[in-house]
Write a protein that holds these residues in place. Structure first.
Motif, PDB file in Angstrom:
ATOM      1  N   ALA A   1       0.837  -1.207   0.000  1.00 12.24           N
ATOM      2  CA  ALA A   1       0.000   0.000   0.000  1.00 12.24           C
ATOM      3  C   ALA A   1       0.868   1.251   0.000  1.00 12.24           C
ATOM      4  O   ALA A   1       0.593   2.221  -0.732  1.00 12.24           O
ATOM      5  N   LEU A   2       1.925   1.244   0.810  1.00 14.03           N
ATOM      6  CA  LEU A   2       2.845   2.384   0.828  1.00 14.03           C
ATOM      7  C   LEU A   2       3.560   2.531  -0.515  1.00 14.03           C
ATOM      8  O   LEU A   2       3.754   3.656  -1.006  1.00 14.03           O
ATOM      9  N   ASP A   3       3.939   1.407  -1.118  1.00 10.45           N
ATOM     10  CA  ASP A   3       4.588   1.446  -2.433  1.00 10.45           C
ATOM     11  C   ASP A   3       3.652   2.030  -3.486  1.00 10.45           C
ATOM     12  O   ASP A   3       4.079   2.817  -4.349  1.00 10.45           O
ATOM     13  N   ALA A   4       2.374   1.644  -3.423  1.00 12.98           N
ATOM     14  CA  ALA A   4       1.402   2.170  -4.387  1.00 12.98           C
ATOM     15  C   ALA A   4       1.274   3.678  -4.239  1.00 12.98           C
ATOM     16  O   ALA A   4       1.200   4.404  -5.242  1.00 12.98           O
ATOM     17  N   ARG A   5       1.247   4.155  -3.013  1.00 16.58           N
ATOM     18  CA  ARG A   5       1.155   5.601  -2.783  1.00 16.58           C
ATOM     19  C   ARG A   5       2.380   6.323  -3.341  1.00 16.58           C
ATOM     20  O   ARG A   5       2.233   7.350  -4.032  1.00 16.58           O
ATOM     21  N   GLU A   6       3.566   5.790  -3.077  1.00 12.83           N
ATOM     22  CA  GLU A   6       4.783   6.451  -3.559  1.00 12.83           C
ATOM     23  C   GLU A   6       4.890   6.383  -5.077  1.00 12.83           C
ATOM     24  O   GLU A   6       5.324   7.356  -5.720  1.00 12.83           O
ATOM     25  N   HIS A   7       4.486   5.268  -5.664  1.00 13.84           N
ATOM     26  CA  HIS A   7       4.530   5.150  -7.121  1.00 13.84           C
ATOM     27  C   HIS A   7       3.554   6.137  -7.755  1.00 13.84           C
ATOM     28  O   HIS A   7       3.866   6.778  -8.773  1.00 13.84           O
ATOM     29  N   TYR A   8       2.398   6.270  -7.150  1.00 12.86           N
ATOM     30  CA  TYR A   8       1.415   7.210  -7.670  1.00 12.86           C
ATOM     31  C   TYR A   8       1.915   8.644  -7.538  1.00 12.86           C
ATOM     32  O   TYR A   8       1.794   9.444  -8.469  1.00 12.86           O
ATOM     33  N   ARG A   9       2.506   8.983  -6.399  1.00 10.22           N
ATOM     34  CA  ARG A   9       3.065  10.323  -6.221  1.00 10.22           C
ATOM     35  C   ARG A   9       4.165  10.600  -7.235  1.00 10.22           C
ATOM     36  O   ARG A   9       4.264  11.704  -7.785  1.00 10.22           O
ATOM     37  N   HIS A  10       5.015   9.604  -7.479  1.00  8.52           N
ATOM     38  CA  HIS A  10       6.089   9.757  -8.468  1.00  8.52           C
ATOM     39  C   HIS A  10       5.511   9.992  -9.856  1.00  8.52           C
ATOM     40  O   HIS A  10       6.003  10.842 -10.614  1.00  8.52           O
ATOM     41  N   HIS A  11       4.466   9.260 -10.170  1.00  9.32           N
ATOM     42  CA  HIS A  11       3.807   9.425 -11.465  1.00  9.32           C
ATOM     43  C   HIS A  11       3.227  10.835 -11.596  1.00  9.32           C
ATOM     44  O   HIS A  11       3.366  11.479 -12.639  1.00  9.32           O
ATOM     45  N   LEU A  12       2.604  11.314 -10.523  1.00  6.48           N
ATOM     46  CA  LEU A  12       2.056  12.668 -10.541  1.00  6.48           C
ATOM     47  C   LEU A  12       3.152  13.698 -10.727  1.00  6.48           C
ATOM     48  O   LEU A  12       3.003  14.659 -11.494  1.00  6.48           O
ATOM     49  N   ALA A  13       4.262  13.522 -10.030  1.00  7.24           N
ATOM     50  CA  ALA A  13       5.361  14.483 -10.108  1.00  7.24           C
ATOM     51  C   ALA A  13       5.935  14.545 -11.518  1.00  7.24           C
ATOM     52  O   ALA A  13       6.272  15.625 -12.024  1.00  7.24           O
ATOM     53  N   ASN A  14       6.013  13.400 -12.167  1.00  7.70           N
ATOM     54  CA  ASN A  14       6.561  13.370 -13.522  1.00  7.70           C
ATOM     55  C   ASN A  14       5.566  13.888 -14.557  1.00  7.70           C
ATOM     56  O   ASN A  14       5.956  14.470 -15.572  1.00  7.70           O
ATOM     57  N   ALA A  15       4.268  13.684 -14.283  1.00  7.77           N
ATOM     58  CA  ALA A  15       3.251  14.090 -15.246  1.00  7.77           C
ATOM     59  C   ALA A  15       2.920  15.567 -15.151  1.00  7.77           C
ATOM     60  O   ALA A  15       2.419  16.161 -16.095  1.00  7.77           O
ATOM     61  N   GLY A  16       3.181  16.172 -13.967  1.00  3.97           N
ATOM     62  CA  GLY A  16       2.836  17.577 -13.781  1.00  3.97           C
ATOM     63  C   GLY A  16       1.335  17.762 -13.726  1.00  3.97           C
ATOM     64  O   GLY A  16       0.568  16.833 -13.477  1.00  3.97           O
ATOM     65  N   ASN A  17       0.889  18.976 -13.969  1.00  3.45           N
ATOM     66  CA  ASN A  17      -0.536  19.293 -13.858  1.00  3.45           C
ATOM     67  C   ASN A  17      -1.356  18.814 -15.047  1.00  3.45           C
ATOM     68  O   ASN A  17      -2.571  18.966 -15.052  1.00  3.45           O
ATOM     69  N   GLY A  18      -0.713  18.222 -16.033  1.00  4.13           N
ATOM     70  CA  GLY A  18      -1.453  17.783 -17.209  1.00  4.13           C
ATOM     71  C   GLY A  18      -2.030  16.388 -17.097  1.00  4.13           C
ATOM     72  O   GLY A  18      -2.589  15.862 -18.048  1.00  4.13           O
ATOM     73  N   LEU A  19      -1.906  15.770 -15.907  1.00  5.68           N
ATOM     74  CA  LEU A  19      -2.359  14.396 -15.751  1.00  5.68           C
ATOM     75  C   LEU A  19      -3.862  14.258 -15.926  1.00  5.68           C
ATOM     76  O   LEU A  19      -4.360  13.329 -16.520  1.00  5.68           O
ATOM     77  N   SER A  20      -4.623  15.214 -15.393  1.00  5.31           N
ATOM     78  CA  SER A  20      -6.071  15.107 -15.446  1.00  5.31           C
ATOM     79  C   SER A  20      -6.689  16.485 -15.394  1.00  5.31           C
ATOM     80  O   SER A  20      -6.126  17.416 -14.825  1.00  5.31           O
ATOM     81  N   ASP A  21      -7.870  16.595 -15.987  1.00  4.37           N
ATOM     82  CA  ASP A  21      -8.625  17.843 -15.904  1.00  4.37           C
ATOM     83  C   ASP A  21      -9.459  17.920 -14.634  1.00  4.37           C
ATOM     84  O   ASP A  21     -10.078  18.944 -14.371  1.00  4.37           O
ATOM     85  N   ASP A  22      -9.496  16.850 -13.860  1.00  2.00           N
ATOM     86  CA  ASP A  22     -10.310  16.816 -12.647  1.00  2.00           C
ATOM     87  C   ASP A  22      -9.557  17.447 -11.487  1.00  2.00           C
ATOM     88  O   ASP A  22      -8.484  16.979 -11.105  1.00  2.00           O
ATOM     89  N   SER A  23     -10.131  18.488 -10.903  1.00  2.00           N
ATOM     90  CA  SER A  23      -9.449  19.209  -9.840  1.00  2.00           C
ATOM     91  C   SER A  23      -9.219  18.350  -8.601  1.00  2.00           C
ATOM     92  O   SER A  23      -8.249  18.563  -7.867  1.00  2.00           O
ATOM     93  N   PHE A  24     -10.097  17.354  -8.362  1.00  2.00           N
ATOM     94  CA  PHE A  24      -9.933  16.529  -7.168  1.00  2.00           C
ATOM     95  C   PHE A  24      -8.742  15.575  -7.282  1.00  2.00           C
ATOM     96  O   PHE A  24      -8.361  14.935  -6.304  1.00  2.00           O
ATOM     97  N   LEU A  25      -8.130  15.476  -8.458  1.00  2.00           N
ATOM     98  CA  LEU A  25      -6.933  14.675  -8.634  1.00  2.00           C
ATOM     99  C   LEU A  25      -5.663  15.516  -8.523  1.00  2.00           C
ATOM    100  O   LEU A  25      -4.593  15.106  -8.965  1.00  2.00           O
ATOM    101  N   ASP A  26      -5.781  16.668  -7.894  1.00  2.00           N
ATOM    102  CA  ASP A  26      -4.653  17.556  -7.689  1.00  2.00           C
ATOM    103  C   ASP A  26      -3.504  16.808  -7.006  1.00  2.00           C
ATOM    104  O   ASP A  26      -3.715  16.009  -6.094  1.00  2.00           O
ATOM    105  N   ASP A  27      -2.259  17.091  -7.439  1.00  2.00           N
ATOM    106  CA  ASP A  27      -1.125  16.346  -6.905  1.00  2.00           C
ATOM    107  C   ASP A  27      -0.785  16.703  -5.462  1.00  2.00           C
ATOM    108  O   ASP A  27       0.053  16.051  -4.829  1.00  2.00           O
TER     109      ASP A  27
END
Length: 323
Positions: free
Chosen positions: A97-123
């Motif tokens: 579970a911790l690995d999934a959180r860190e992997h997701y955070r890493h993905h967000l950091a690399n994708a920047g704000n262009g990952l999604s148009d949904d505001s609730f998915l803010d990094d």
């Protein structure tokens, strides 16, 4: 000092809890029709558990619940594992579970704000890992978490839960999730164990209901919620794995006796058959995304799904309450 739930709610409200683990593992080829249920995957397929957690983070969940509802040491020992192996698997449930959180955070950091148009998915949104502590009834693997018709002594309940809670705490969870609790004696034992042996930890308590105003063992929901409210370390109180149509009234009963955040994560309305460990689909079940805004209006501050809900359900629920 604010607890982790209160602190997270200052950053985003309502918080979104994840959805079902077992049915998502089944979609990925894991056979969960056994006494270990979703915990089976921890033995041979922990990566799939991690993938499910990450799918829920991607869908908008703020909180991942570890795959330890059915993962207790006696259950693993009954399945033929050693005590050491069982303890390791409980730790594995936290680490994936911790690995999934860190992997997701890493993905967000690399994708920047262009990952999604949904505001609730803010990094910057809060992401928590809650350590699932399922009831003794889950160990019985006969549907007792939906009846509450079992009775241990206060000490026996604590002895059953202690080691799992120690491992969850030592492995790095943010808080405990005392979930699907049908029996007030067990709840009181858990609260006392939390206070005595885990003074720096907080937990939520979510009850399993017989109807909108009573636990499965017949205890009035207001009575149970008041017991939970009296413990400073209980940071949220609510219900889970209940029929969606029971939730609004249940929120009212809980809100009558506590000012603490209310958490609700019902199942999708399907009916479980513990003898065959199968489900009957409920075609007329209420949509969680349609109901969620009403639950927020009624006072719920943490909302998600339980059995048979999916990442798609969580995405639509999150969008409904944050749009």
């Amino acid at each position: 000092m604010l607890g982790v739930i209160r602190q997270a709610l200052t950053a985003q409200s309502p918080l979104i809890v994840d959805g079902a683990m077992a049915s998502e593992l089944e979609h990925r080829g894991v056979d969960t029709a056994n006494a270990l249920w979703s915990a089976t995957a921890l033995i041979d397929s922990p990566q799939l558990v991690r993938d499910v957690h990450e799918a829920y983070f991607q869908a908008g969940a703020n909180i991942a619940i570890t795959d330890t509802y059915q993962a207790n040491i006696p259950a693993f020992e009954k399945a033929g594992l050693t005590t050491g192996e069982a303890e390791h698997l409980i730790g594995t449930a936290v680490s994936v579970a911790l690995d999934a959180r860190e992997h997701y955070r890493h993905h967000l950091a690399n994708a920047g704000n262009g990952l999604s148009d949904d505001s609730f998915l803010d990094d910057a949104r809060p992401l928590l890992v809650a350590g699932s502590v399922g009831p003794y009834g889950a160990f019985l693997a006969d549907g007792s978490e939906y009846t509450g018709s079992y009775h241990l002594s206060h000490t026996a309940y604590q002895d059953f839960h202690r080691r799992r809670m120690q491992i969850l705490s030592d492995s790095g969870i943010d808080l405990f999730a005392f979930e699907t609790m049908p029996n007030i004696g067990e709840v009181q034992a858990l609260i006392d164990l939390l206070s005595a042996e885990f003074p720096d930890r907080e937990a939520w308590v979510s009850f399993s209901l017989g109807d909108s105003g009573h636990l499965c063992d017949g205890t009035a929901l207001e009575t149970a919620a008041a017991i939970a409210d009296a413990c400073p370390q209980i940071s949220a109180i609510g219900v889970n794995c209940v029929q969606p149509e029971l939730v609004t009234a249940a929120i009212g009963h809980i809100a009558a006796v506590t000012a603490k955040p209310i958490i609700v994560y019902p199942n999708n309305g399907d009916v479980y058959h513990p003898d065959t460990k199968t489900w009957t689909r409920c075609a007329g079940a209420l949509s969680l995304s349609n109901m969620a805004p009403r639950w927020v209006e009624a006072g719920a501050m943490l909302i998600g799904g339980c059995c048979r809900t999916s990442p798609a359900d969580i995405y639509h629920l999150a969008k409904a309450v944050h749009q």
